[in-house]
Design a protein around this motif. Structure first.
Motif, short mmCIF file in Angstrom:
data_model
loop_
_atom_site.label_atom_id
_atom_site.label_comp_id
_atom_site.label_asym_id
_atom_site.label_seq_id
_atom_site.Cartn_x
_atom_site.Cartn_y
_atom_site.Cartn_z
N VAL A 199 1.00 -1.36 0.01
CA VAL A 199 -0.03 -0.04 -0.08
C VAL A 199 0.94 1.21 -0.07
CG1 VAL A 199 -1.84 -1.00 1.16
CG2 VAL A 199 -0.26 -0.07 2.63
N PRO A 200 0.50 2.51 -0.44
CA PRO A 200 1.10 3.59 -0.70
C PRO A 200 1.12 4.32 0.46
CG PRO A 200 -0.74 3.83 -2.01
CD PRO A 200 -0.72 2.31 -1.53
N PRO A 201 1.74 5.39 0.59
CA PRO A 201 1.32 6.32 1.99
C PRO A 201 0.18 6.98 1.85
CG PRO A 201 3.44 6.62 0.75
CD PRO A 201 2.89 5.93 -0.16
N GLY A 202 -0.63 7.05 2.96
CA GLY A 202 -1.91 7.63 2.99
C GLY A 202 -2.72 6.58 3.34
N GLU A 203 -4.49 6.86 2.87
CA GLU A 203 -5.27 5.93 3.32
C GLU A 203 -5.57 5.03 2.23
OE1 GLU A 203 -8.80 7.50 5.33
OE2 GLU A 203 -9.59 7.16 3.47
N THR A 204 -5.75 3.58 2.56
CA THR A 204 -6.03 2.44 1.61
C THR A 204 -7.47 2.02 1.91
OG1 THR A 204 -3.87 2.23 0.80
CG2 THR A 204 -5.45 0.50 0.50
N HIS A 205 -8.30 1.81 1.05
CA HIS A 205 -9.28 1.02 1.40
C HIS A 205 -9.22 -0.28 1.23
CE1 HIS A 205 -13.72 -0.57 0.59
NE2 HIS A 205 -13.97 0.13 1.51
N LEU A 206 -9.63 -1.01 2.34
CA LEU A 206 -9.18 -2.70 2.17
C LEU A 206 -10.56 -3.40 1.79
CD1 LEU A 206 -7.06 -2.93 5.34
CD2 LEU A 206 -6.29 -2.66 3.07
N GLY A 207 -11.71 -3.02 2.41
CA GLY A 207 -12.97 -3.64 1.91
C GLY A 207 -13.97 -3.22 3.28
N THR A 208 -14.87 -4.01 3.31
CA THR A 208 -15.97 -3.81 4.19
C THR A 208 -15.67 -4.42 5.52
OG1 THR A 208 -17.35 -5.84 3.80
CG2 THR A 208 -17.70 -3.68 2.48
N THR A 209 -16.28 -4.13 6.49
CA THR A 209 -15.94 -4.59 7.81
C THR A 209 -16.47 -6.10 7.77
OG1 THR A 209 -17.85 -3.65 8.98
CG2 THR A 209 -15.87 -2.35 9.16
N ASP A 210 -17.35 -6.24 7.05
CA ASP A 210 -17.72 -7.70 7.01
C ASP A 210 -16.82 -8.67 6.52
OD1 ASP A 210 -20.43 -6.95 8.19
OD2 ASP A 210 -21.25 -6.79 6.22
N GLU A 211 -15.99 -8.11 5.82
CA GLU A 211 -14.83 -8.96 4.90
C GLU A 211 -13.50 -8.79 5.95
OE1 GLU A 211 -16.36 -7.75 0.64
OE2 GLU A 211 -14.96 -6.48 1.41
N ILE A 212 -13.15 -7.76 6.37
CA ILE A 212 -11.84 -7.56 6.88
C ILE A 212 -11.88 -7.54 8.37
CG2 ILE A 212 -9.71 -6.25 6.69
CD1 ILE A 212 -10.50 -7.44 3.96
N ASP A 213 -10.96 -8.22 8.81
CA ASP A 213 -10.97 -8.20 10.47
C ASP A 213 -9.59 -7.40 10.92
OD1 ASP A 213 -13.06 -9.90 10.94
OD2 ASP A 213 -11.80 -11.75 10.84
N ASN A 214 -8.55 -7.23 10.09
CA ASN A 214 -7.39 -6.78 10.68
C ASN A 214 -6.54 -6.44 9.38
OD1 ASN A 214 -5.71 -5.35 12.45
ND2 ASN A 214 -5.44 -6.94 14.00
N ALA A 215 -5.57 -5.63 9.74
CA ALA A 215 -4.40 -5.65 8.85
C ALA A 215 -3.09 -5.12 9.54
CB ALA A 215 -4.69 -4.71 7.61
N TRP A 216 -1.94 -5.27 9.25
CA TRP A 216 -0.90 -4.85 9.93
C TRP A 216 0.53 -4.88 9.00
CZ3 TRP A 216 -3.42 -9.45 10.88
CH2 TRP A 216 -2.87 -10.49 10.77
N ALA A 217 1.30 -3.96 9.28
CA ALA A 217 2.54 -4.05 8.52
C ALA A 217 3.63 -5.08 8.75
CB ALA A 217 3.30 -2.67 8.68
N ILE A 218 3.99 -5.81 7.80
CA ILE A 218 4.99 -6.79 7.73
C ILE A 218 6.35 -6.59 7.05
CG2 ILE A 218 3.44 -8.63 8.19
CD1 ILE A 218 3.52 -9.24 5.14
N ALA A 219 7.27 -7.61 7.54
CA ALA A 219 8.82 -7.10 6.77
C ALA A 219 8.42 -7.31 5.49
CB ALA A 219 9.57 -8.08 7.38
#
Length: 106
Positions: free
Chosen positions: A82-102
Motif C-alpha cells: 500500500v502507498p502512503p496515505g489511506e487505503t480502503h481494504l474492504g467492508t468490515t464484514d470482509e476484513i478483520d485486521n491488517a498490519w505492516a510486515i517485513a
C-alpha cells in the motif's frame, strides 16, 4: 460503611490505571513516524482502522509498505503493498485486521 467506600475508591483507581495503561500501549502501536500526527499525514489514523461499514489501512510513512490483511471468511491472510496515505481494504464484514510486515514492495 467507610471500608466499603474505601474499597470502591481503590477498585475505581485500579480500573482507571488499567484503562490508562491500555490506552498508552494501544496508542503507541499505531504512532505516526517521527512524531507526526496522522492528520498531518493525510489519514484518519496510522495503521488499521474501521468506520461503521469499511476497513482501512492508514500508512503514515513516506514509502510503500507491505501489509498482511486478515480476511474474515478466507482460510489464509493476503499480503499486499500500500502507498502512503489511506487505503480502503474492504467492508468490515470482509476484513478483520491488517498490519505492516517485513518485506519490500516493488
Amino acid at each position: 460503611m467507610q471500608k466499603t467506600a474505601s474499597k470502591r475508591r481503590l477498585a475505581a483507581a485500579a480500573f482507571s490505571a488499567v484503562l490508562l495503561a491500555g490506552t498508552v500501549l494501544s496508542g503507541s502501536a499505531h504512532a505516526a513516524p517521527e512524531g507526526k500526527a496522522a492528520t498531518a499525514m493525510g489519514v484518519k489514523a496510522c495503521g488499521y482502522y474501521e468506520t461503521q461499514t469499511d476497513s482501512y489501512y492508514g500508512h503514515c510513512g513516506s514509502t510503500w509498505v507491505k501489509i498482511q490483511v486478515d480476511i474474515d471468511w478466507w482460510p489464509t491472510d493476503i499480503k499486499r503493498c500500500v502507498p502512503p496515505g489511506e487505503t480502503h481494504l474492504g467492508t468490515t464484514d470482509e476484513i478483520d485486521n491488517a498490519w505492516a510486515i517485513a518485506g519490500t514492495c516493488g
